[in-house]
Design an enzyme around this catalytic site. Structure first.
Site, PDB file in Angstrom:
ATOM      1  CD  GLN A  57      -7.349  -1.011   7.029  1.00 29.72           C
ATOM      2  OE1 GLN A  57      -8.157  -1.862   7.404  1.00 29.72           O
ATOM      3  NE2 GLN A  57      -6.067  -1.075   7.344  1.00 29.72           N
ATOM      4  CG  ASN A 106      -5.614   3.471   8.804  1.00 28.85           C
ATOM      5  OD1 ASN A 106      -5.987   4.433   8.147  1.00 28.85           O
ATOM      6  ND2 ASN A 106      -4.605   3.544   9.652  1.00 28.85           N
ATOM      7  N   GLY A 133       0.804  -1.220   0.000  1.00 29.98           N
ATOM      8  CA  GLY A 133       0.000   0.000   0.000  1.00 29.98           C
ATOM      9  C   GLY A 133       0.836   1.270   0.000  1.00 29.98           C
ATOM     10  CB  SER A 134       3.811   2.339   1.927  1.00 29.19           C
ATOM     11  OG  SER A 134       3.266   2.012   3.177  1.00 29.19           O
ATOM     12  CB  CYS A 167       2.061   4.658  23.148  1.00 28.01           C
ATOM     13  SG  CYS A 167       1.384   6.064  24.002  1.00 28.01           S
ATOM     14  CB  SER A 181      -1.634  -3.479   1.167  1.00 32.05           C
ATOM     15  OG  SER A 181      -0.644  -4.241   1.809  1.00 32.05           O
ATOM     16  N   GLY A 182      -1.632  -6.558  -0.068  1.00 30.47           N
ATOM     17  CA  GLY A 182      -1.949  -7.976   0.150  1.00 30.47           C
ATOM     18  C   GLY A 182      -2.088  -8.370   1.609  1.00 30.47           C
ATOM     19  CG  HIS A 183       0.368  -6.658   4.969  1.00 31.06           C
ATOM     20  ND1 HIS A 183       0.124  -6.271   6.265  1.00 31.06           N
ATOM     21  CD2 HIS A 183       0.816  -5.551   4.337  1.00 31.06           C
ATOM     22  CE1 HIS A 183       0.428  -4.987   6.397  1.00 31.06           C
ATOM     23  NE2 HIS A 183       0.846  -4.524   5.236  1.00 31.06           N
TER      24      HIS A 183
HETATM   25  C1  LIG Z   1      -1.669  -0.780   5.962  1.00 33.48           C
HETATM   26  C2  LIG Z   1      -2.075   0.425   5.225  1.00 33.48           C
HETATM   27  C3  LIG Z   1      -1.205   1.019   4.290  1.00 33.48           C
HETATM   28  C4  LIG Z   1       0.200   0.530   4.074  1.00 33.48           C
HETATM   29  O1  LIG Z   1       0.238  -0.686   3.369  1.00 33.48           O
HETATM   30  P1  LIG Z   1       1.600  -1.512   3.358  1.00 33.48           P
HETATM   31  O2  LIG Z   1       1.328  -2.643   2.431  1.00 33.48           O
HETATM   32  O3  LIG Z   1       1.848  -1.945   4.754  1.00 33.48           O
HETATM   33  O4  LIG Z   1       2.653  -0.600   2.830  1.00 33.48           O
HETATM   34  C5  LIG Z   1      -1.652   2.125   3.603  1.00 33.48           C
HETATM   35  N1  LIG Z   1      -2.885   2.617   3.800  1.00 33.48           N
HETATM   36  C6  LIG Z   1      -3.742   2.075   4.681  1.00 33.48           C
HETATM   37  C7  LIG Z   1      -5.098   2.655   4.826  1.00 33.48           C
HETATM   38  C8  LIG Z   1      -3.364   0.966   5.417  1.00 33.48           C
HETATM   39  O5  LIG Z   1      -4.219   0.445   6.308  1.00 33.48           O
END
Ligand SMILES: *Cc1c(COP(=O)(O)O)cnc(C)c1O
Length: 395
Positions: free
Chosen positions: A182, A154, A73-74, A327, A202-204
Site C-alpha cells: 500500500q 491497507n 504481494g502475497s 462480509c 504488488s503491481g495491481h
Molecule cells: C493487496 C495486498 C496484498 C496482496 O497482494 P496481491 O498482489 O494481491 O497478492 C498484500 N499486502 C497488502 C498490504 C495488500 O494491500
C-alpha cells in the site's frame, strides 16, 4: 454490466493505466519471445526484463541483483517470511515479531509457522493504528529471527515508523521485512536509508495488471528457492518470466514516482472534504491517524449501520468502495484491523473505506459527499440497532 461510475476502492485493486498498457502491449503482440531464447524477439524480451529490473531497483534505492519478480504481494510476503523463518530455525531462532493488523498474506503465513512451533509476538497498534518502536524494542529476544511489519495499512492507511524499526532491527542483527504493497503507490521509499532488508510490493495496487509484483531482498540474505525448474530469477523462482507484466510493473512504479506528490496533495484536500461531511453526522468514528497516513485512504465507522448494506447502497449510486466488515470476503467476522484499534464488533461492522488513486477527481468526491449522509440516514432509520442506541441516549 459495467455500471460503476466512481471507483473509490483503489486499495483493493486499480485500473491498468493507458501509460502502463501502452508500455506492455508490445511485449504481448510483437516482442513476445521467451527471454531465454537467443533470437531477436527473445533477446528483446530479455532486455526488457533487465531494464525493468534496473528501473524498479533504482526507484527503491536498491541494486538490480536484489530484485526478484513475483506474482504479487502475497507471494513476496510468503517467500520472505518463510525464508527467514527457515534460516532462523536452523540456528535455533524461532521467534518472530509482527503487528496485529498485518495483511492476511502475512498473518496467515505466521499462523502456519506457529503451528510448526514458531512463536510470534503481535505488537499492538493502539487506537491510532501505529506500532510503537519502544514496544518493538521490548519484544526483541535473543531468539528473534525476523521482524515483519507493514509499511502502510491497507484498511486505514496509517504509516508505520519504518526507518526507526529498520534501525532497531539492524542494531539487533534481526532481518526486517516490510509489506509495502500500500505504500509504494503513494510514498517514495529508499530501502537503504530506511534499513529495510526485504520488501514486497504488488503491481495491481498501482495501475499495473494483477499477477505481478516483486520482492526486494538485500544482498547477503539468501532466499530459499521457491520454484524449481529453470534459471529465472537467479535460479530461485523458475518459470518463463511474465515479461509484459514485469514491463508494466516498472512503468507503473515510474509513473507513480512522478505523480505521487501532486496526487497526495489532491488526496489531502479530498480526504478533508469527506472528513468534514462525515464528521457532521452523529456517532461516527474516524479510524486511524490524522497525520501519519496515506492521504488517499480514509476509513470511518458509522454506529447503527451495517457495512455491507452501506456498500450496496453506494453501489446503487454507481460508487464502489469497501467496508471494514469482512462480509465482503464471505466471513461474518469484523475486520481484524479495526478490532486491533480497539473498536467493538458492532461499530467495526459499520465501516467504510474510501481509497483514491491518481485518477480520482474532485467531482467524484463531491458526488460521494452528496449521497453519503442521505444513505447513512436511510440505513439508520431502518436499523433496530440504531433505534436501541438512540433510545439509550434519551434515558
Ligand atoms: C493487496 C495486498 C496484498 C496482496 O497482494 P496481491 O498482489 O494481491 O497478492 C498484500 N499486502 C497488502 C498490504 C495488500 O494491500
Amino acid at each position: 454490466m459495467f455500471h460503476t461510475k466512481i471507483y473509490l476502492d483503489n486499495a483493493a485493486t486499480t485500473k491498468v493505466s493507458d501509460r502502463v498498457l501502452n508500455a506492455m502491449l508490445p511485449y504481448l503482440k510483437e516482442a513476445y519471445g521467451n527471454p531465454s531464447s537467443i533470437y531477436t524477439i527473445g533477446r528483446e524480451a530479455s532486455i526488457a526484463v533487465t531494464n525493468a529490473r534496473t528501473k524498479c531497483a533504482e526507484l527503491l534505492g536498491a541494486k538490480p541483483s536484489e530484485i526478484y519478480f513475483t506474482s504479487g504481494g502475497s507471494e513476496g510476503d510468503n517467500w520472505a517470511i518463510r525464508t527467514i523463518a527457515a534460516q532462523g530455525a536452523a540456528k535455533g531462532k524461532k521467534h518472530i515479531i509482527s503487528s496485529a493488523f498485518e495483511h492476511h498474506a502475512v498473518l496467515h503465513t505466521l499462523q502456519d509457522l506457529e503451528k510448526q512451533g514458531f512463536e510470534v509476538t503481535y505488537l499492538p497498534v493502539h487506537e491510532n493504528g501505529i506500532v510503537r518502536v519502544e514496544e518493538l524494542k521490548a519484544a526483541i529476544r535473543p531468539d528473534t529471527a525476523l521482524v515483519t511489519i507493514m509499511y502502510a495499512n491497507n484498511e486505514i492507511g496509517t504509516i508505520q515508523p519504518i526507518a526507526e524499526i529498520g534501525a532497531v532491527c539492524r542494531e539487533n542483527k534481526i532481518i526486517f521485512h516490510t509489506d509495502a504493497v500500500q505504500a509504494v503507490p503513494h510514498l517514495h521509499i529508499d530501502v537503504v536509508k530506511e534499513n529495510i532488508d526485504m520488501l514486497s510490493l504488488s503491481g495491481h495496487k498501482l495501475h499495473a495488471p494483477k499477477g505481478v509484483g516483486l520482492l526486494y531482498c538485500r544482498r547477503g540474505i539468501k532466499l530459499t528457492p521457491l520454484i524449481f525448474g529453470g534459471a529465472q530469477e537467479r535460479g530461485l523462482r523458475a518459470g518463463t518470466e511474465n515479461v509484459a507484466g514485469i514491463v508494466a510493473l516498472a512503468e507503473a512504479m515510474t509513473a507513480a514516482a512522478e505523480t505521487m506528490d501532486e496526487a497526495n496533495e489532491r488526496h489531502k484536500k479530498y480526504a478533508k472534504k469527506i472528513y468534514d461531511t462525515v464528521m457532521k453526522l452523529s456517532r461516527v468514528h474516524f479510524n486511524g491517524d490524522l497525520e501519519h497516513r496515506i492521504p488517499g485512504t480514509v476509513n470511518f465507522s458509522f454506529e447503527g449501520v451495517e457495512g455491507e448494506s452501506l456498500l450496496l447502497q453506494l453501489d446503487l449510486k454507481g460508487i464502489a468502495a469497501s467496508s471494514g466488515s469482512a462480509c465482503t470476503s464471505g466471513s461474518l467476522d469484523p475486520s481484524h484491523v479495526l478490532l486491533a484499534l480497539g473498536l467493538v464488533h458492532e461499530v467495526a461492522h459499520g465501516s467504510l473505506r474510501i481509497s483514491m488513486s491518481e485518477y480520482t477527481t474532485e467531482e467524484e468526491i463531491d458526488e460521494l459527499c452528496s449521497v453519503l449522509p442521505g444513505i447513512i440516514e436511510k440505513l439508520r432509520s431502518m436499523s433496530p440497532l440504531w433505534e436501541r442506541i438512540t433510545k439509550e441516549e434519551k434515558k
